[in-house]
Design a protein around this motif. Sequence first.
Motif, PDB file in Angstrom:
ATOM      1  N   GLU A  22       5.378   0.240   8.511  1.00  0.00           N
ATOM      2  CA  GLU A  22       4.781   1.460   7.989  1.00  0.00           C
ATOM      3  C   GLU A  22       5.790   2.594   8.095  1.00  0.00           C
ATOM      4  O   GLU A  22       6.458   2.758   9.122  1.00  0.00           O
TER       5      GLU A  22
ATOM      6  N   GLN B 186       0.303  12.310  -0.982  1.00  0.00           N
ATOM      7  CA  GLN B 186      -0.467  13.547  -1.039  1.00  0.00           C
ATOM      8  C   GLN B 186       0.276  14.533  -1.928  1.00  0.00           C
ATOM      9  O   GLN B 186       1.441  14.858  -1.674  1.00  0.00           O
TER      10      GLN B 186
ATOM     11  N   GLN C 189       3.829   1.430  -5.869  1.00  0.00           N
ATOM     12  CA  GLN C 189       2.799   0.466  -5.464  1.00  0.00           C
ATOM     13  C   GLN C 189       3.088  -0.944  -5.977  1.00  0.00           C
ATOM     14  O   GLN C 189       3.350  -1.149  -7.163  1.00  0.00           O
TER      15      GLN C 189
ATOM     16  N   GLN D  66       0.470   5.543  -0.369  1.00  0.00           N
ATOM     17  CA  GLN D  66      -0.373   6.721  -0.469  1.00  0.00           C
ATOM     18  C   GLN D  66       0.530   7.941  -0.590  1.00  0.00           C
ATOM     19  O   GLN D  66       1.559   8.031   0.098  1.00  0.00           O
TER      20      GLN D  66
ATOM     21  N   PHE E 160       4.212  11.097   1.801  1.00  0.00           N
ATOM     22  CA  PHE E 160       3.834   9.759   1.338  1.00  0.00           C
ATOM     23  C   PHE E 160       3.863   8.788   2.500  1.00  0.00           C
ATOM     24  O   PHE E 160       4.575   8.989   3.492  1.00  0.00           O
TER      25      PHE E 160
ATOM     26  N   LYS F  75       0.840  -1.191   0.000  1.00  0.00           N
ATOM     27  CA  LYS F  75       0.000   0.000   0.000  1.00  0.00           C
ATOM     28  C   LYS F  75       0.877   1.243   0.000  1.00  0.00           C
ATOM     29  O   LYS F  75       1.776   1.380   0.822  1.00  0.00           O
TER      30      LYS F  75
ATOM     31  N   GLN G 162       3.051   7.392  -6.441  1.00  0.00           N
ATOM     32  CA  GLN G 162       2.251   6.294  -5.902  1.00  0.00           C
ATOM     33  C   GLN G 162       2.192   5.120  -6.878  1.00  0.00           C
ATOM     34  O   GLN G 162       2.379   3.963  -6.490  1.00  0.00           O
TER      35      GLN G 162
END
Length: 367
Positions: free
Chosen positions: A122, A29, A50, A27, A111, A25, A46
């Motif tokens: 994470e 911005q 990914q 993400q 990100f 995953k 992204q």
Amino acid sequence: MPEHSEVARIVHFIRKHLVGKTLSKVQAQHDDIVYGKVGTSAAEFQKAMQGKKVVGAGQQGKYFWITMSSPPHAVMHFGMAGWLKIKDADTYYYRTDKPADKEWPPKYWKFLLETSDEPKTEAAFVDPRRLSRIRLVDCPINEIREHTPLKENGPDPIADKDIVTESWLIEKLRSKRVPVKALLLDQANISGIGNWMGDEILYHAKIHPEQYSNTLSDDQIKELHTAMYYVFTTALDVLADSEKFPEHWLFKHRWGKGKKNQPSALPNGDKITFITVGGRTSAVVPAVQKKTGAVAKDIDQKENGASASKRKRAIKEESDSEAEPSQKAKGRAPKRKSAPAVKKEEPEDKKVDTTGIVRRRSTRSRN
């Protein structure tokens, strides 16, 4: 601003927590400065990351990169206040207490990465000041340093130790006529030296930061070379943990500036003073760092205004909003003569921040 050893710290954590894992995953911005200024978008970042496997990480000075199982790869720098957080891992520097990362995702993220393994890892790239840069470089892994922005930057004293030799440094300093501190801070000359490392290196080399680079003797430059490797390797060995820096280092005692009842001095009593060199505040120990040649202020009194203006343009302030190196080389058009007029206020987005470095410090006093 994170300097060479702090960036090396993050590369260490990337290798420890992310390399060998697949990003399930991603993400991002969009930020038209952090991504957009270097021709990348959050959507492109992204899509490129990914589902791919992280296969490596590397560094050249203040820049670092994450290499993926297939191109493109992410090349980044932190600017003034950027950082990479990894959940439940203490990636911070200049502090001993573990950061409070209970809030996730953290504020100001650009990100977020999440791995597919269990327990998952994470990570978040954060930057409250938006002076960092995140870009994609589409090339084979072993060619990253042959592309912008790395190819425009100088050699890294650790990664390119075979290049940054005594003879190379002598030639570099003799070829320029700028204060030695300003030369060290210019990333086009040498990658990775920021304000505190520059001061530490010059202190151990017993060289005054204002002295012109082309006035240093061979012996002084050899001392500078020795001091550079000493500071780089010592900071790298402890992954920029300032609590583990040697007690006699300038770094451990320079933070008393402007504080009541907290004079800046070394353990042996030598006072630390502060001057501005190349637009940056520099810590100097006058008892050790003597002027043995011409300095900027001496020359200013002898040269005409045109020469002084040319010299000032050569003294570049290190700014890690860091304009791209290719932009630094651009010339200036001749000024047009015009009748006196009311001076217009410069647009806010073109003003340069010369207030100094915002850095994370320990909550404890560095006495």
